[in-house]
Design a protein around this motif. Structure first.
Motif, PDB file in Angstrom:
ATOM      1  N   ALA A   8       0.827  -1.208   0.000  1.00  0.00           N
ATOM      2  CA  ALA A   8       0.000   0.000   0.000  1.00  0.00           C
ATOM      3  C   ALA A   8       0.864   1.262   0.000  1.00  0.00           C
ATOM      4  N   GLN A   9       1.934   1.258   0.787  1.00  0.00           N
ATOM      5  CA  GLN A   9       2.811   2.426   0.858  1.00  0.00           C
ATOM      6  C   GLN A   9       3.527   2.648  -0.472  1.00  0.00           C
ATOM      7  N   CYS A  10       3.919   1.563  -1.128  1.00  0.00           N
ATOM      8  CA  CYS A  10       4.551   1.681  -2.451  1.00  0.00           C
ATOM      9  C   CYS A  10       3.563   2.233  -3.467  1.00  0.00           C
ATOM     10  N   ALA A  11       2.302   1.817  -3.368  1.00  0.00           N
ATOM     11  CA  ALA A  11       1.276   2.349  -4.264  1.00  0.00           C
ATOM     12  C   ALA A  11       1.099   3.847  -4.035  1.00  0.00           C
ATOM     13  N   HIS A  12       1.100   4.261  -2.783  1.00  0.00           N
ATOM     14  CA  HIS A  12       1.024   5.706  -2.476  1.00  0.00           C
ATOM     15  C   HIS A  12       2.187   6.442  -3.139  1.00  0.00           C
ATOM     16  N   ALA A  13       3.376   5.884  -3.027  1.00  0.00           N
ATOM     17  CA  ALA A  13       4.564   6.530  -3.599  1.00  0.00           C
ATOM     18  C   ALA A  13       4.445   6.651  -5.110  1.00  0.00           C
ATOM     19  N   ALA A  14       3.979   5.599  -5.765  1.00  0.00           N
ATOM     20  CA  ALA A  14       3.840   5.629  -7.226  1.00  0.00           C
ATOM     21  C   ALA A  14       2.847   6.712  -7.650  1.00  0.00           C
ATOM     22  N   ILE A  15       1.742   6.798  -6.942  1.00  0.00           N
ATOM     23  CA  ILE A  15       0.732   7.806  -7.276  1.00  0.00           C
ATOM     24  C   ILE A  15       1.272   9.212  -7.021  1.00  0.00           C
ATOM     25  N   LEU A  16       1.938   9.419  -5.898  1.00  0.00           N
ATOM     26  CA  LEU A  16       2.492  10.741  -5.594  1.00  0.00           C
ATOM     27  C   LEU A  16       3.539  11.167  -6.622  1.00  0.00           C
ATOM     28  N   CYS A  17       4.392  10.236  -7.020  1.00  0.00           N
ATOM     29  CA  CYS A  17       5.403  10.555  -8.039  1.00  0.00           C
ATOM     30  C   CYS A  17       4.735  10.884  -9.368  1.00  0.00           C
ATOM     31  N   PHE A  18       3.727  10.108  -9.745  1.00  0.00           N
ATOM     32  CA  PHE A  18       2.990  10.383 -10.980  1.00  0.00           C
ATOM     33  C   PHE A  18       2.373  11.774 -10.929  1.00  0.00           C
ATOM     34  N   GLN A  19       1.713  12.094  -9.825  1.00  0.00           N
ATOM     35  CA  GLN A  19       1.063  13.399  -9.704  1.00  0.00           C
ATOM     36  C   GLN A  19       2.079  14.539  -9.771  1.00  0.00           C
ATOM     37  N   LYS A  20       3.200  14.360  -9.105  1.00  0.00           N
ATOM     38  CA  LYS A  20       4.228  15.400  -9.105  1.00  0.00           C
ATOM     39  C   LYS A  20       4.786  15.591 -10.522  1.00  0.00           C
TER      40      LYS A  20
END
Length: 107
Positions: A8-20
């Protein structure tokens, strides 16, 4: 963290990086994002020793001009609120990312 929590934390990171990356006005970043999306959004999960390693990697990424985002847990399940859990890196050119993380082992 349990395996599910790590996922779940890795998924959060992927989404945050994509958004940034998506919000970046930098044309090179936009081009890299388009290539990343077209190539199946590759992700690799690596292991670090702890919090200090996350901070060091984030600082090194910034020096190299690589997008990097630390995920801080909300504290609803296994961890205290504000605990740094993972560092998302990229998307960026493989050569730049490899320069940063080639010394790390797979999780």
């Amino acid at each position: 963290m349990s395996k599910g929590k790590i996922a779940a934390q890795c998924a959060h990171a992927a989404i945050l990086c994509f958004q940034k990356a998506q919000c970046s006005a930098n044309k090179e970043t936009q081009g890299i994002l388009e290539l990343w999306l077209a190539s199946g959004q590759p992700k690799i999960v690596l292991r670090v020793g702890g919090y200090n390693d996350l901070i060091t990697l984030q600082e090194e990424a910034e020096k190299l001009g690589i997008l990097a985002v630390i995920v801080y847990d909300a504290g609803h399940t296994q961890l205290d609120a504000g605990t740094a859990t993972v560092l998302g890196i990229g998307p960026d050119k493989n050569t730049k990312i490899n320069k940063l993380v080639s010394h790390l082992n797979l999780l």
